[in-house]
Design an enzyme around this catalytic site. Structure first.
Site, PDB file in Angstrom:
ATOM      1  CB  VAL A 110     -29.028 -28.241  21.443  1.00  0.00           C
ATOM      2  CG1 VAL A 110     -27.825 -28.792  22.592  1.00  0.00           C
ATOM      3  CG2 VAL A 110     -28.941 -29.022  20.432  1.00  0.00           C
ATOM      4  CB  CYS A 162     -27.953 -15.700  24.780  1.00  0.00           C
ATOM      5  SG  CYS A 162     -26.439 -16.801  24.011  1.00  0.00           S
ATOM      6  N   GLY A 182     -27.395 -20.017   6.544  1.00  0.00           N
ATOM      7  CA  GLY A 182     -28.654 -20.025   6.482  1.00  0.00           C
ATOM      8  C   GLY A 182     -29.230 -21.029   5.058  1.00  0.00           C
ATOM      9  N   GLY A 183     -28.963 -22.328   5.408  1.00  0.00           N
ATOM     10  CA  GLY A 183     -29.596 -23.502   4.349  1.00  0.00           C
ATOM     11  C   GLY A 183     -28.692 -23.730   3.399  1.00  0.00           C
TER      12      GLY A 183
END
Length: 311
Positions: free
Chosen positions: A72, A140, A253-254
């Site tokens: 994204v 980032c 996470g999942g």
């Protein structure tokens, strides 16, 4: 027996441990059509940067085995627009609100945190509710250092955490990258620099090739992998981080079931975040909160403190 799913992190109360993960829940508005957001433990809003970002071109999301990939590119309206146009609506819900803060340079992080702190002071003066916590995204890319993520190197990350901690009095959770050279060392550094919590993990760098067109599916070549495929690795990293620090850990996470969440709590997490599963089930947070109560009743668990960090 009363089953308590309440948890507290840096003085912030979460009615249950389920926080909707940044980048998967927008600012909550779209999901509010389908679920009562007051039933959630918290919402971490879409990642924000100092200036608005248009995001990446081309394909942004691609389904893969047991998960999804996204590129994204932190599309967002910028911090000032969020504070003036979105935050009031979010704070009207009876759930903890986290501001996810990103940046491409140390100055951007510092200035972004300063804007959030100024907003906190204004709201405090006007007796208005503000954000409850900052979730600092150090995954980032550092645009001044060749695009390498701040969260890869402990010392590069230290500068960001230190500056943001100096800039604001809001509770601070640092979101860690799975690409960190040493996840336990990274978590420990965050604690040393005054972070109130760490959250982990962010997505894994991954790739998908279009064999017919003989090129990467994503314009940037790589994308972030999330979903059940990464859960065992995420669980291991959360366990390592929790063993290395005294501050609370937020695991992710999942996670797609109450039992998944229990695994993370047993590994040491105080709370968990739900990301990719939100795209599978729009009511994920509220349903998982109820499923957790059912699990605790079946297992004779009265408080999450009884099982937290038992592994």
């Amino acid at each position: 027996m009363t089953n308590s799913t309440f948890t507290e992190i840096a003085g912030v109360r979460f009615k249950n441990p389920f926080i909707m993960a940044s980048g998967t829940y927008g600012f909550g508005k779209e999901y509010s059509r389908f679920v009562d957001l007051n039933k959630l433990g918290g919402i971490s809003g879409k990642g924000l940067t100092l200036h608005p970002k248009a995001g990446n071109k081309g394909i942004r999301v691609y389904e893969t085995a047991a998960g999804m990939m996204n590129s994204v590119g932190l599309e967002n309206p910028g911090i000032e627009a969020f504070l003036t146009k979105e935050l009031d609506r979010m704070t009207a819900w009876d759930t903890a609100i986290l501001i996810n803060l990103g940046g491409g340079t140390l100055d951007e992080y510092r200035e972004g945190a300063a804007l959030i702190e100024a907003d906190r002071l204004r709201r405090e003066r006007d007796n208005k509710r503000g954000a409850d916590m900052i979730e600092l995204n150090i995954s980032c890319p550092n645009v001044k250092e060749g695009g390498i993520a701040f969260g890869i190197d402990t010392e590069a990350a230290r500068k960001v955490v230190r500056e943001v901690r100096r800039a604001t009095k809001l509770p601070l959770a640092v979101k860690l990258s799975p690409g960190a050279k040493d996840i336990a060392e990274m978590a420990s550094m965050c604690e040393d620099e005054g972070a109130d919590a760490v959250s982990l993990i962010n997505t894994f760098s991954a790739m998908k090739i279009d064999v017919r067109n003989r090129k990467s599916v994503f314009a940037n070549g790589y994308a972030g992998l999330s979903g059940p495929a990464i859960k065992p690795i995420a669980l291991r990293m959360v366990h390592q981080a929790a063993k290395a620090v005294r501050i609370p850990v937020i695991g992710m996470g999942g996670i797609s079931s109450a039992e998944d969440a229990v695994e993370f709590i047993m590994a040491g997490a105080h709370a968990v975040q739900i990301g990719t599963y939100n795209f599978v089930n729009l009511r994920a947070g509220a349903e998982l909160a109820q499923d957790l109560v059912t699990f605790m009743e079946e297992e004779g668990i009265s408080s999450l403190d009884e099982i937290r960090g038992i592994i």
